[in-house]
Structure formats: C-alpha cells, structure tokens
Scaffold this motif. Structure first.
Motif, PDB file in Angstrom:
ATOM      1  N   HIS A  65       0.781  -1.236   0.000  1.00 19.42           N
ATOM      2  CA  HIS A  65       0.000   0.000   0.000  1.00 19.42           C
ATOM      3  C   HIS A  65       0.813   1.286   0.000  1.00 19.42           C
ATOM      4  O   HIS A  65       0.260   2.342  -0.318  1.00 19.42           O
ATOM      5  N   CYS A  66       2.067   1.228   0.337  1.00 18.53           N
ATOM      6  CA  CYS A  66       2.853   2.458   0.427  1.00 18.53           C
ATOM      7  C   CYS A  66       3.852   2.621  -0.714  1.00 18.53           C
ATOM      8  O   CYS A  66       4.221   3.735  -1.049  1.00 18.53           O
ATOM      9  N   LEU A  67       4.286   1.521  -1.276  1.00 19.32           N
ATOM     10  CA  LEU A  67       5.294   1.601  -2.334  1.00 19.32           C
ATOM     11  C   LEU A  67       4.711   1.583  -3.744  1.00 19.32           C
ATOM     12  O   LEU A  67       5.456   1.531  -4.702  1.00 19.32           O
ATOM     13  N   ASN A  68       3.410   1.660  -3.844  1.00 18.29           N
ATOM     14  CA  ASN A  68       2.806   1.604  -5.174  1.00 18.29           C
ATOM     15  C   ASN A  68       2.837   2.952  -5.887  1.00 18.29           C
ATOM     16  O   ASN A  68       2.410   3.059  -7.020  1.00 18.29           O
ATOM     17  N   GLY A  69       3.320   3.994  -5.217  1.00 20.80           N
ATOM     18  CA  GLY A  69       3.449   5.301  -5.845  1.00 20.80           C
ATOM     19  C   GLY A  69       2.170   6.091  -5.894  1.00 20.80           C
ATOM     20  O   GLY A  69       2.165   7.236  -6.346  1.00 20.80           O
ATOM     21  N   GLU A  70       1.063   5.535  -5.434  1.00 20.17           N
ATOM     22  CA  GLU A  70      -0.214   6.228  -5.492  1.00 20.17           C
ATOM     23  C   GLU A  70      -0.517   7.006  -4.216  1.00 20.17           C
ATOM     24  O   GLU A  70      -1.365   7.872  -4.210  1.00 20.17           O
ATOM     25  N   HIS A  71       0.138   6.669  -3.132  1.00 19.20           N
ATOM     26  CA  HIS A  71      -0.097   7.333  -1.854  1.00 19.20           C
ATOM     27  C   HIS A  71       0.488   8.736  -1.910  1.00 19.20           C
ATOM     28  O   HIS A  71       1.644   8.914  -2.303  1.00 19.20           O
ATOM     29  N   PRO A  72      -0.276   9.774  -1.514  1.00 19.67           N
ATOM     30  CA  PRO A  72       0.285  11.130  -1.512  1.00 19.67           C
ATOM     31  C   PRO A  72       1.520  11.199  -0.612  1.00 19.67           C
ATOM     32  O   PRO A  72       1.493  10.758   0.526  1.00 19.67           O
ATOM     33  N   GLY A  73       2.589  11.690  -1.144  1.00 18.77           N
ATOM     34  CA  GLY A  73       3.829  11.788  -0.387  1.00 18.77           C
ATOM     35  C   GLY A  73       4.626  10.501  -0.351  1.00 18.77           C
ATOM     36  O   GLY A  73       5.644  10.421   0.330  1.00 18.77           O
ATOM     37  N   ALA A  74       4.159   9.483  -1.056  1.00 19.25           N
ATOM     38  CA  ALA A  74       4.882   8.207  -1.072  1.00 19.25           C
ATOM     39  C   ALA A  74       6.205   8.392  -1.799  1.00 19.25           C
ATOM     40  O   ALA A  74       6.289   9.119  -2.777  1.00 19.25           O
ATOM     41  N   PRO A  75       7.236   7.735  -1.321  1.00 16.00           N
ATOM     42  CA  PRO A  75       8.526   7.847  -2.003  1.00 16.00           C
ATOM     43  C   PRO A  75       8.473   7.164  -3.362  1.00 16.00           C
ATOM     44  O   PRO A  75       7.645   6.295  -3.597  1.00 16.00           O
ATOM     45  N   ASP A  76       9.372   7.582  -4.211  1.00 17.38           N
ATOM     46  CA  ASP A  76       9.500   6.938  -5.519  1.00 17.38           C
ATOM     47  C   ASP A  76       9.882   5.480  -5.277  1.00 17.38           C
ATOM     48  O   ASP A  76      10.850   5.200  -4.562  1.00 17.38           O
ATOM     49  N   PRO A  77       9.100   4.529  -5.821  1.00 16.44           N
ATOM     50  CA  PRO A  77       9.391   3.113  -5.553  1.00 16.44           C
ATOM     51  C   PRO A  77      10.827   2.711  -5.875  1.00 16.44           C
ATOM     52  O   PRO A  77      11.437   1.946  -5.136  1.00 16.44           O
ATOM     53  N   ALA A  78      11.374   3.240  -6.946  1.00 11.74           N
ATOM     54  CA  ALA A  78      12.744   2.882  -7.318  1.00 11.74           C
ATOM     55  C   ALA A  78      13.733   3.378  -6.264  1.00 11.74           C
ATOM     56  O   ALA A  78      14.703   2.692  -5.935  1.00 11.74           O
ATOM     57  N   ALA A  79      13.477   4.550  -5.698  1.00 11.72           N
ATOM     58  CA  ALA A  79      14.372   5.108  -4.684  1.00 11.72           C
ATOM     59  C   ALA A  79      14.211   4.406  -3.341  1.00 11.72           C
ATOM     60  O   ALA A  79      15.075   4.508  -2.477  1.00 11.72           O
ATOM     61  N   SER A  80      13.119   3.693  -3.167  1.00 13.94           N
ATOM     62  CA  SER A  80      12.836   3.032  -1.890  1.00 13.94           C
ATOM     63  C   SER A  80      13.421   1.627  -1.783  1.00 13.94           C
ATOM     64  O   SER A  80      13.355   1.027  -0.715  1.00 13.94           O
ATOM     65  N   ILE A  81      13.980   1.105  -2.849  1.00 15.22           N
ATOM     66  CA  ILE A  81      14.469  -0.271  -2.839  1.00 15.22           C
ATOM     67  C   ILE A  81      15.545  -0.476  -1.773  1.00 15.22           C
ATOM     68  O   ILE A  81      15.508  -1.446  -1.025  1.00 15.22           O
TER      69      ILE A  81
END
Length: 93
Positions: A65-81
């Motif tokens: 739910h947080c890494l899908n990029g749809e959450h407002p303010g969610a980090p960029d999924p690629a940067a979160s790896i």
C-alpha cells in the motif's frame, strides 16, 4: 492508493498491536504482583512471538500500500528499494 482498500488491513494491524499492548500490560501487572516467574516468562514469550509476527505483516502492508506510488507523499518506488532491503534485513535476523 485507495484508502478504503487498505482500511481492513490497517484495522487488522491495529487490532494485533492492541492485543500485544494488552499482553504487555498483563506482564507488567504480573511483575508487580506475586506471580510465579514462570508465568511471567510465558507471557513474555507470547508477546515476543506476537511482535515477531506483526513485523512482517506491517512490512507486507508497506509493500502493498505504500510503495505503489499512489499514496500522496509516497517515495519513488525505485528510490525506496535500498530502504526496503535494509528493513527486510532487520526482520530477517
């Protein structure tokens, strides 16, 4: 992220955490009273087991739910790896 889709999972996590919190309160009460140490240790073991199970559940919630990029303010999924690998490493040990 659709908050309504995440609501049941979030509620389940909160419920699990509430049960852990209650169990820890019981441990504290047993330590304050004349409870045999074996009972206290059993309660602590149960609390530790519950904590060990809730960590991976929160991890899964984060991935789902947080890494899908749809959450407002969610980090960029690629940067979160890198962060995700670090967190996984902590739970793997």
């Amino acid at each position: 992220m659709d908050e309504n889709a995440a609501a049941p999972e979030r509620a389940a996590l909160l419920n699990r955490l509430q049960r852990i919190e209650t169990r820890l309160r019981v441990v504290r009460q047993k330590v304050q009273g004349p409870t045999p140490c074996v009972e206290i240790l059993q309660e602590l073991a149960a609390a530790e087991a519950a904590l060990a199970r809730v960590g991976p559940a929160v991890f899964k919630f984060h991935v789902d739910h947080c890494l899908n990029g749809e959450h407002p303010g969610a980090p960029d999924p690629a940067a979160s790896i890198g962060e995700l690998v670090d967190i996984f490493d902590r739970f793997a040990h």
